[in-house]
Design a protein around this motif. Structure first.
Motif, PDB file in Angstrom:
ATOM      1  N   ARG A 149       0.841  -1.197  -0.058  1.00  0.00           N
ATOM      2  CA  ARG A 149       0.045   0.173  -0.193  1.00  0.00           C
ATOM      3  C   ARG A 149       0.730   1.372  -0.009  1.00  0.00           C
ATOM      4  O   ARG A 149       1.724   1.488   1.007  1.00  0.00           O
ATOM      5  CB  ARG A 149      -0.920  -0.073   1.187  1.00  0.00           C
ATOM      6  CG  ARG A 149      -1.722   1.427   1.071  1.00  0.00           C
ATOM      7  CD  ARG A 149      -2.587   1.386   2.548  1.00  0.00           C
ATOM      8  NE  ARG A 149      -2.452   0.831   3.558  1.00  0.00           N
ATOM      9  CZ  ARG A 149      -3.167  -0.182   4.005  1.00  0.00           C
ATOM     10  NH1 ARG A 149      -4.208  -0.832   3.603  1.00  0.00           N
ATOM     11  NH2 ARG A 149      -2.647  -0.791   5.246  1.00  0.00           N
ATOM     12  N   PHE A 150       0.799   1.957  -1.022  1.00  0.00           N
ATOM     13  CA  PHE A 150       1.476   3.097  -1.002  1.00  0.00           C
ATOM     14  C   PHE A 150       0.636   4.387  -0.840  1.00  0.00           C
ATOM     15  O   PHE A 150      -0.537   4.685  -1.199  1.00  0.00           O
ATOM     16  CB  PHE A 150       1.962   3.660  -2.622  1.00  0.00           C
ATOM     17  CG  PHE A 150       3.223   2.489  -3.003  1.00  0.00           C
ATOM     18  CD1 PHE A 150       4.427   2.759  -2.752  1.00  0.00           C
ATOM     19  CD2 PHE A 150       2.811   1.244  -3.577  1.00  0.00           C
ATOM     20  CE1 PHE A 150       5.336   1.975  -3.074  1.00  0.00           C
ATOM     21  CE2 PHE A 150       3.661   0.335  -3.979  1.00  0.00           C
ATOM     22  CZ  PHE A 150       5.055   0.804  -3.767  1.00  0.00           C
ATOM     23  N   THR A 151       1.157   5.558   0.149  1.00  0.00           N
ATOM     24  CA  THR A 151       0.387   6.550   0.388  1.00  0.00           C
ATOM     25  C   THR A 151       1.341   7.794   0.206  1.00  0.00           C
ATOM     26  O   THR A 151       2.612   7.857   0.489  1.00  0.00           O
ATOM     27  CB  THR A 151       0.456   6.694   2.098  1.00  0.00           C
ATOM     28  OG1 THR A 151      -0.675   5.679   2.427  1.00  0.00           O
ATOM     29  CG2 THR A 151      -0.565   8.008   2.146  1.00  0.00           C
ATOM     30  N   SER A 169       1.795  -7.199  -9.339  1.00  0.00           N
ATOM     31  CA  SER A 169       2.844  -6.583  -9.939  1.00  0.00           C
ATOM     32  C   SER A 169       2.257  -5.051 -10.309  1.00  0.00           C
ATOM     33  O   SER A 169       1.143  -4.960 -10.439  1.00  0.00           O
ATOM     34  CB  SER A 169       3.704  -7.371 -11.046  1.00  0.00           C
ATOM     35  OG  SER A 169       2.666  -7.535 -12.290  1.00  0.00           O
ATOM     36  N   GLY A 170       3.264  -4.132 -10.236  1.00  0.00           N
ATOM     37  CA  GLY A 170       2.890  -2.866 -10.678  1.00  0.00           C
ATOM     38  C   GLY A 170       3.962  -1.853 -10.320  1.00  0.00           C
ATOM     39  O   GLY A 170       5.270  -2.029 -10.110  1.00  0.00           O
ATOM     40  N   ALA A 171       3.817  -0.714 -10.102  1.00  0.00           N
ATOM     41  CA  ALA A 171       4.595   0.415  -9.869  1.00  0.00           C
ATOM     42  C   ALA A 171       4.252   1.563  -9.528  1.00  0.00           C
ATOM     43  O   ALA A 171       2.713   1.787  -9.426  1.00  0.00           O
ATOM     44  CB  ALA A 171       5.342   0.666 -11.259  1.00  0.00           C
ATOM     45  N   ALA A 172       4.837   2.573  -8.614  1.00  0.00           N
ATOM     46  CA  ALA A 172       4.403   3.533  -7.867  1.00  0.00           C
ATOM     47  C   ALA A 172       5.352   4.782  -8.129  1.00  0.00           C
ATOM     48  O   ALA A 172       6.547   4.405  -7.922  1.00  0.00           O
ATOM     49  CB  ALA A 172       4.356   3.067  -6.551  1.00  0.00           C
ATOM     50  N   VAL A 209      -3.787   7.118  -1.759  1.00  0.00           N
ATOM     51  CA  VAL A 209      -3.564   5.655  -1.249  1.00  0.00           C
ATOM     52  C   VAL A 209      -3.811   4.776  -2.247  1.00  0.00           C
ATOM     53  O   VAL A 209      -4.879   4.678  -2.614  1.00  0.00           O
ATOM     54  CB  VAL A 209      -4.555   5.468   0.028  1.00  0.00           C
ATOM     55  CG1 VAL A 209      -4.080   4.020   0.779  1.00  0.00           C
ATOM     56  CG2 VAL A 209      -3.993   6.582   1.295  1.00  0.00           C
ATOM     57  N   THR A 210      -2.994   4.062  -2.523  1.00  0.00           N
ATOM     58  CA  THR A 210      -3.371   2.804  -3.750  1.00  0.00           C
ATOM     59  C   THR A 210      -2.366   1.462  -3.139  1.00  0.00           C
ATOM     60  O   THR A 210      -1.505   1.613  -2.980  1.00  0.00           O
ATOM     61  CB  THR A 210      -2.624   3.386  -4.977  1.00  0.00           C
ATOM     62  OG1 THR A 210      -3.489   4.575  -5.337  1.00  0.00           O
ATOM     63  CG2 THR A 210      -3.117   2.375  -6.052  1.00  0.00           C
ATOM     64  N   VAL A 211      -3.127   0.385  -3.599  1.00  0.00           N
ATOM     65  CA  VAL A 211      -2.514  -0.763  -3.180  1.00  0.00           C
ATOM     66  C   VAL A 211      -1.951  -1.443  -4.431  1.00  0.00           C
ATOM     67  O   VAL A 211      -2.943  -1.611  -5.662  1.00  0.00           O
ATOM     68  CB  VAL A 211      -3.421  -1.800  -2.346  1.00  0.00           C
ATOM     69  CG1 VAL A 211      -2.757  -3.074  -2.439  1.00  0.00           C
ATOM     70  CG2 VAL A 211      -3.998  -1.275  -1.377  1.00  0.00           C
ATOM     71  N   VAL A 212      -1.060  -1.808  -4.498  1.00  0.00           N
ATOM     72  CA  VAL A 212      -0.228  -2.776  -5.743  1.00  0.00           C
ATOM     73  C   VAL A 212      -0.245  -4.081  -5.191  1.00  0.00           C
ATOM     74  O   VAL A 212       0.330  -4.433  -4.428  1.00  0.00           O
ATOM     75  CB  VAL A 212       1.188  -2.185  -6.093  1.00  0.00           C
ATOM     76  CG1 VAL A 212       1.754  -3.099  -7.263  1.00  0.00           C
ATOM     77  CG2 VAL A 212       1.098  -0.822  -6.686  1.00  0.00           C
TER      78      VAL A 212
END
Length: 168
Positions: free
Chosen positions: A71-73, A84-87, A78-81
């Motif tokens: 989970r990226f904040t 696989s994925g990127a931030a 706020v988004t959950v990867v």
């Protein structure tokens, strides 16, 4: 201008650097890219790991997640990867992340100023590793060291660490 050459590195070719609850391997050092970027293989980051909210004053940060859940904040986003994925986290935007399930991660930093030279995060990782290796360092002392070293590398801590296992 520095003449640039290809950099091709396997994670198995580089020595691990203990960085908090992870082992980072420097795949592409800033010194080999003319200051354009650096890239770490963060390995498998354990579930529960969450650095304190912080920002990078002079570098953008790109996380690549190839397995697990994070989970990226970033600011109010706020988004959950999962899987696989990127931030992409722009410079000067407060952010943190929380590993929800053991995650395979890579970290790329890029200078945000035209003509700027990167390496703040690269130097920060090595400085934190050196300061926290050796005799057992407690969580409170680690948090204080991370804040001091972060400030010295233009990566100020802007909030308390989440109360999670493996947090800085």
């Amino acid at each position: 201008m520095t003449e640039l050459h290809p950099v091709v590195t396997s994670s198995s070719e580089t020595a691990p650097t203990r960085f908090l609850a992870t082992e980072h391997r420097l795949l592409v050092p800033v010194s080999k890219t003319g200051g354009v970027l650096s890239m770490f293989d963060a390995g498998v980051v354990p579930a529960g790991f969450a650095p304190p909210p912080h920002l990078h004053l002079r570098e953008h940060e790109l996380f690549i997640v190839s397995a697990g859940a994070v989970r990226f904040t970033a600011g109010s986003t706020v988004t959950v990867v999962e899987g696989s994925g990127a931030a992409w986290l722009p410079a000067r935007l407060a952010h943190n992340f929380e590993v929800l399930a053991d995650a395979r991660m890579y970290v790329i930093t890029v200078p945000c100023l035209a003509g700027g030279v990167g390496g703040d995060f690269e130097r920060f990782v090595h400085a934190v590793s050196a300061a926290t290796s050796g005799p057992e360092v407690g969580a409170a002392q680690t948090a204080e060291l991370v804040a001091q070293i972060g400030a010295a590398h233009d990566i100020p801590i802007v909030g308390p660490s989440p109360a999670l296992p493996g947090s800085a």
